[in-house]
Design a protein around this motif. Structure first.
Motif, PDB file in Angstrom:
ATOM      1  N   PRO A   9     -43.812 108.152 -31.813  1.00 13.76           N
ATOM      2  CA  PRO A   9     -43.342 108.768 -30.563  1.00 13.76           C
ATOM      3  C   PRO A   9     -41.836 108.663 -30.372  1.00 13.76           C
ATOM      4  O   PRO A   9     -41.248 109.452 -29.618  1.00 13.76           O
ATOM      5  CB  PRO A   9     -44.075 107.972 -29.482  1.00 13.76           C
ATOM      6  N   VAL A  14     -38.311 114.654 -31.750  1.00 13.53           N
ATOM      7  CA  VAL A  14     -39.087 115.082 -30.580  1.00 13.53           C
ATOM      8  C   VAL A  14     -38.567 114.435 -29.297  1.00 13.53           C
ATOM      9  O   VAL A  14     -39.270 114.376 -28.289  1.00 13.53           O
ATOM     10  CB  VAL A  14     -40.595 114.772 -30.770  1.00 13.53           C
ATOM     11  N   TYR A  17     -38.987 116.002 -25.802  1.00 14.81           N
ATOM     12  CA  TYR A  17     -40.309 116.037 -25.177  1.00 14.81           C
ATOM     13  C   TYR A  17     -40.690 114.732 -24.492  1.00 14.81           C
ATOM     14  O   TYR A  17     -41.756 114.649 -23.880  1.00 14.81           O
ATOM     15  CB  TYR A  17     -41.365 116.349 -26.241  1.00 14.81           C
ATOM     16  N   LEU A  55     -44.313 121.518 -30.095  1.00 17.23           N
ATOM     17  CA  LEU A  55     -45.023 120.265 -30.332  1.00 17.23           C
ATOM     18  C   LEU A  55     -46.490 120.513 -30.013  1.00 17.23           C
ATOM     19  O   LEU A  55     -46.829 120.899 -28.888  1.00 17.23           O
ATOM     20  CB  LEU A  55     -44.471 119.151 -29.445  1.00 17.23           C
ATOM     21  N   LEU A  57     -50.783 119.406 -30.585  1.00 15.59           N
ATOM     22  CA  LEU A  57     -51.833 118.477 -30.964  1.00 15.59           C
ATOM     23  C   LEU A  57     -52.469 118.953 -32.259  1.00 15.59           C
ATOM     24  O   LEU A  57     -52.755 120.144 -32.414  1.00 15.59           O
ATOM     25  CB  LEU A  57     -52.868 118.418 -29.842  1.00 15.59           C
ATOM     26  N   TYR A  78     -43.802 120.775 -34.615  1.00 20.15           N
ATOM     27  CA  TYR A  78     -44.144 119.369 -34.776  1.00 20.15           C
ATOM     28  C   TYR A  78     -45.617 119.171 -34.451  1.00 20.15           C
ATOM     29  O   TYR A  78     -46.114 119.674 -33.435  1.00 20.15           O
ATOM     30  CB  TYR A  78     -43.284 118.498 -33.864  1.00 20.15           C
ATOM     31  N   ALA A  80     -48.830 116.361 -34.031  1.00 21.61           N
ATOM     32  CA  ALA A  80     -49.080 114.935 -33.795  1.00 21.61           C
ATOM     33  C   ALA A  80     -50.520 114.723 -33.356  1.00 21.61           C
ATOM     34  O   ALA A  80     -51.199 115.634 -32.869  1.00 21.61           O
ATOM     35  CB  ALA A  80     -48.115 114.406 -32.735  1.00 21.61           C
ATOM     36  N   ILE A  85     -49.009 112.201 -29.251  1.00 21.36           N
ATOM     37  CA  ILE A  85     -48.492 113.226 -28.336  1.00 21.36           C
ATOM     38  C   ILE A  85     -48.548 112.752 -26.882  1.00 21.36           C
ATOM     39  O   ILE A  85     -47.656 113.052 -26.081  1.00 21.36           O
ATOM     40  CB  ILE A  85     -49.244 114.565 -28.531  1.00 21.36           C
ATOM     41  N   ASP A  86     -49.580 111.955 -26.539  1.00 19.36           N
ATOM     42  CA  ASP A  86     -49.647 111.403 -25.180  1.00 19.36           C
ATOM     43  C   ASP A  86     -48.521 110.400 -24.948  1.00 19.36           C
ATOM     44  O   ASP A  86     -47.939 110.342 -23.861  1.00 19.36           O
ATOM     45  CB  ASP A  86     -50.998 110.724 -24.947  1.00 19.36           C
ATOM     46  N   ILE A  88     -45.612 110.468 -26.406  1.00 17.23           N
ATOM     47  CA  ILE A  88     -44.373 111.242 -26.303  1.00 17.23           C
ATOM     48  C   ILE A  88     -44.226 111.839 -24.900  1.00 17.23           C
ATOM     49  O   ILE A  88     -43.199 111.684 -24.244  1.00 17.23           O
ATOM     50  CB  ILE A  88     -44.339 112.364 -27.353  1.00 17.23           C
ATOM     51  N   ALA A  89     -45.279 112.515 -24.451  1.00 16.91           N
ATOM     52  CA  ALA A  89     -45.213 113.224 -23.173  1.00 16.91           C
ATOM     53  C   ALA A  89     -45.210 112.279 -21.975  1.00 16.91           C
ATOM     54  O   ALA A  89     -44.674 112.602 -20.916  1.00 16.91           O
ATOM     55  CB  ALA A  89     -46.389 114.196 -23.058  1.00 16.91           C
ATOM     56  N   GLY A  96     -52.302 120.052 -25.021  1.00 10.46           N
ATOM     57  CA  GLY A  96     -51.808 119.735 -26.354  1.00 10.46           C
ATOM     58  C   GLY A  96     -50.845 120.737 -26.953  1.00 10.46           C
ATOM     59  O   GLY A  96     -50.665 120.776 -28.172  1.00 10.46           O
TER      60      GLY A  96
END
Length: 264
Positions: A9, A14, A17, A55, A57, A78, A80, A85-86, A88-89, A96
């Motif tokens: 992450p 990224v 994001y 980005l 999922l 990208y 993930a 991804i969770d 990151i966000a 996703g």
């Protein structure tokens, strides 16, 4: 299209994001966050914007094959896992799908008005600072053939992530300009031959009593305070007829009814 796996992450690729719930890219060198498949489709087709990266999922990638086929060849995509991804966000991304977009250039009120046809419908938002309302009103604008939206300096930017999402991508479709006072917008519209109507519960005429002119600008103010008197005292006013004892609607609902009446 370049598919790039992301396992960390904190990967600097990224960074844009990170923690998107707590912050927004809007206003940072014209960049913004787009969310969801429908919005991604709009971003790839919108001439006024450029996709910077995507980005996604990993289990959504196959379902995006057709959408991504229209992406620029050099666009980084990208990929993930759900866990990454969770992280990151900053929250659970059940859709996703995220993207970073960039405005080619900010459009002015003058450039927007100069590009309009001789018969045009414009919506003017004054003091609309709620992201949901702005997004909904852009969706209405796209649905009912509004040619442009002008927002005064106290309204929120339509390119906020939530506004784009609520608009279902319409904020990337309908030309808009943000800035200036309501009076400055009124002056510019007057100079380009627009008839102007301010929507108010105390409007002089019901919208059904008004014949659509070739060039029409419709003004909407924030719920509660409504439009300022500097606008109401300058231009004609109109209302939406309602049942006795009730005189107001959510501003998004009011814009939908009014735009539908004057469309075409």
């Amino acid at each position: 299209m370049q598919t790039i796996p992301i396992d960390d992450p904190a990967d600097p690729r990224v960074a844009a994001y990170l923690n998107i719930r707590e912050r927004d890219l809007t206003g940072r060198e014209g960049r913004f966050i787009a969310e969801g498949k429908v919005v991604l489709n709009v971003l790839f087709s919108a001439r006024r914007f450029v996709p910077e990266s995507v980005l996604v999922l990993e289990n959504r990638l196959a379902g995006l094959a057709e959408t991504l086929s229209s992406a620029p060849d050099d666009l980084p995509v990208y990929v993930a896992s759900a866990e990454v991804i969770d992280a990151i966000a900053g929250f659970h991304m059940h859709r996703g799908i995220l993207a970073i977009g960039q405005r080619r250039h900010a459009e002015s009120i003058e450039s927007i008005l100069q590009a309009l046809p001789s018969r045009a419908l414009v919506m003017v938002l004054v003091g609309i600072a709620n992201h949901d309302n702005v997004g909904s009103m852009f969706r209405n604008a796209a649905a009912f053939g509004c040619d442009a939206v002008l927002l005064d300096e106290t309204s929120c930017d339509p390119l906020y992530r939530k506004s784009i999402r609520v608009s279902v991508g319409a904020a990337l479709k309908v030309p808009f300009a943000l800035g200036g006072t309501g009076l400055e917008i009124a002056t510019a519209l007057e100079a380009t031959g627009f008839t102007q109507l301010a929507l108010s519960p105390a409007g002089e005429k019901d919208i059904t009593e008004i014949t659509r002119p070739d060039r029409l600008a419709l003004y909407f103010g924030a719920e509660g305070p409504g439009l300022p008197h500097t606008i109401l005292d300058r231009i004609d006013t109109a209302r939406i007829r309602m049942a006795p004892g009730f005189d107001s609607l959510n501003v998004s609902a009011a814009s939908a009814i009014t735009l539908h009446h004057f469309m075409g």
